[in-house]
Design a protein around this motif. Sequence first.
Motif, mmCIF file in Angstrom:
data_model
loop_
_atom_site.group_PDB
_atom_site.id
_atom_site.type_symbol
_atom_site.label_atom_id
_atom_site.label_comp_id
_atom_site.label_asym_id
_atom_site.label_seq_id
_atom_site.Cartn_x
_atom_site.Cartn_y
_atom_site.Cartn_z
ATOM 1 N N LEU A 47 29.493 81.150 9.928
ATOM 2 C CA LEU A 47 29.989 79.776 9.834
ATOM 3 C C LEU A 47 28.930 78.841 9.270
ATOM 4 N N HIS A 48 27.677 79.032 9.670
ATOM 5 C CA HIS A 48 26.597 78.181 9.172
ATOM 6 C C HIS A 48 26.377 78.369 7.671
ATOM 7 N N HIS A 49 26.677 79.543 7.162
ATOM 8 C CA HIS A 49 26.607 79.758 5.718
ATOM 9 C C HIS A 49 27.694 78.952 4.995
ATOM 10 N N LEU A 50 28.857 78.868 5.565
ATOM 11 C CA LEU A 50 29.975 78.222 4.875
ATOM 12 C C LEU A 50 29.785 76.721 4.768
ATOM 13 N N ASN A 51 28.923 76.156 5.593
ATOM 14 C CA ASN A 51 28.616 74.729 5.547
ATOM 15 C C ASN A 51 27.303 74.454 4.805
ATOM 16 N N GLY A 52 26.644 75.488 4.346
ATOM 17 C CA GLY A 52 25.388 75.314 3.635
ATOM 18 C C GLY A 52 24.178 75.123 4.520
ATOM 19 N N LEU A 53 24.343 75.283 5.846
ATOM 20 C CA LEU A 53 23.182 75.203 6.730
ATOM 21 C C LEU A 53 22.267 76.398 6.526
ATOM 22 N N LYS A 54 22.843 77.523 6.124
ATOM 23 C CA LYS A 54 22.073 78.707 5.751
ATOM 24 C C LYS A 54 22.537 79.151 4.367
ATOM 25 N N LEU A 55 21.638 79.744 3.600
ATOM 26 C CA LEU A 55 21.964 80.245 2.271
ATOM 27 C C LEU A 55 21.879 81.767 2.268
ATOM 28 N N PRO A 56 22.771 82.428 1.546
ATOM 29 C CA PRO A 56 22.742 83.893 1.517
ATOM 30 C C PRO A 56 21.424 84.422 0.963
ATOM 31 N N GLN A 57 20.911 85.455 1.585
ATOM 32 C CA GLN A 57 19.734 86.134 1.043
ATOM 33 C C GLN A 57 20.141 87.173 0.006
ATOM 34 N N GLU A 58 21.345 87.693 0.192
ATOM 35 C CA GLU A 58 21.949 88.591 -0.795
ATOM 36 C C GLU A 58 23.419 88.216 -0.925
ATOM 37 N N GLY A 59 23.994 88.441 -2.102
ATOM 38 C CA GLY A 59 25.391 88.116 -2.319
ATOM 39 C C GLY A 59 25.592 86.651 -2.676
ATOM 40 N N SER A 60 26.851 86.214 -2.664
ATOM 41 C CA SER A 60 27.172 84.852 -3.093
ATOM 42 C C SER A 60 28.326 84.281 -2.285
ATOM 43 N N ILE A 61 28.349 82.944 -2.204
ATOM 44 C CA ILE A 61 29.440 82.212 -1.559
ATOM 45 C C ILE A 61 29.848 81.071 -2.483
ATOM 46 N N SER A 62 31.148 80.921 -2.701
ATOM 47 C CA SER A 62 31.677 79.779 -3.433
ATOM 48 C C SER A 62 32.659 79.035 -2.541
ATOM 49 N N ILE A 63 32.556 77.718 -2.531
ATOM 50 C CA ILE A 63 33.456 76.864 -1.756
ATOM 51 C C ILE A 63 34.280 76.039 -2.732
ATOM 52 N N MET A 64 35.580 76.305 -2.783
ATOM 53 C CA MET A 64 36.481 75.616 -3.703
ATOM 54 C C MET A 64 35.934 75.679 -5.129
ATOM 55 N N GLY A 65 35.423 76.849 -5.497
ATOM 56 C CA GLY A 65 34.941 77.082 -6.845
ATOM 57 C C GLY A 65 33.509 76.674 -7.101
ATOM 58 N N VAL A 66 32.842 76.058 -6.101
ATOM 59 C CA VAL A 66 31.455 75.614 -6.272
ATOM 60 C C VAL A 66 30.521 76.654 -5.660
ATOM 61 N N PRO A 67 29.650 77.285 -6.458
ATOM 62 C CA PRO A 67 28.708 78.259 -5.899
ATOM 63 C C PRO A 67 27.734 77.574 -4.942
ATOM 64 N N LEU A 68 27.496 78.196 -3.807
ATOM 65 C CA LEU A 68 26.566 77.648 -2.817
ATOM 66 C C LEU A 68 25.137 78.012 -3.178
ATOM 67 N N ASN A 69 24.291 76.983 -3.285
ATOM 68 C CA ASN A 69 22.862 77.182 -3.496
ATOM 69 C C ASN A 69 22.134 75.928 -3.010
ATOM 70 N N LYS A 70 20.832 75.883 -3.191
ATOM 71 C CA LYS A 70 20.067 74.731 -2.698
ATOM 72 C C LYS A 70 20.535 73.423 -3.329
ATOM 73 N N LYS A 71 20.843 73.464 -4.612
ATOM 74 C CA LYS A 71 21.244 72.245 -5.306
ATOM 75 C C LYS A 71 22.631 71.761 -4.881
#
Length: 278
Positions: A47-71
């Motif tokens: 759950l913390h990954h889906l809100n951007g509180l944590k970032l994946p160390q491997e793999g990827s997450i996109s929220i409504m088409g937006v890739p999750l990263n630091k920026k």
Amino acid sequence: MLAIDIQNVTYSYPDTTTAIENISLQIPMGSKIALLGPNGAGKSTLLHHLNGLKLPQEGSISIMGVPLNKKSAKLIRQKVGLVFQDPDDQVISGTVWEDVQFGPRNLGLSEEEIEAVCNVALGSVGMLEFKQKAPYQLSYGQKKRVAIAGVLAMKPDIVILDEPMSYLDPQGQDEVAALLQGLNFMGKTVLLSTHDVDFAVSWADTIIIMKDGKLLEYGGPELLVNEKIVREAKLHLPRIARLFRMIPDLNLERLPTNEQEAARLLYKLLNFQETSFK
């Protein structure tokens, strides 16, 4: 558009403990999702990954088409509202109003906009009349609703809740359940973690089951009446399913998942018995 697209995500803590391992999931917009699994399954970390509180160390997450990263993490937090398990970790300002307006104010909204969104958010959770109360004057259930209002004031498209039913009395649970249903009627994607199998099977249209940081099963509510899956996940069958499981020689293809299915099944069984004796 998918609400959430998770591809092969792995995350380990500094002590090398793997919290989630190679998780892949796709969640459509407008879904009602229940995330289940034993303690230590990795639910909160996910759950913390889906809100951007944590970032994946491997793999990827996109929220409504937006890739999750630091920026993009800040933008993701506007799209995804996260309600923590303990409202005392989230409701910390001097008054309810100050707490709910904190997020919109940080977004740079005008005073008029802040007033409007906070009034709507508090009204939607039935807490508008308490807006000048201090958090310590509220019950645990009321603080949970304030925490949800603080998230809603940010106008997220996706609302995530970590164990929203924990430590609530039956009335508080009913109020939160009605609120979650209302959020989905408003068009929001709602994802929550829970240990309450009965609530999950009656409310959710999608079930995610995790164990030891891995995805065990993903599908519809019928997963929770599959005895093999439930046993492996260290859960238990819903009460209604357990009741029918106790009836000898019933030989059902699938146990009922909710009250409506149980009522229809009982109606068929009673009609069959009545016909058999004529």
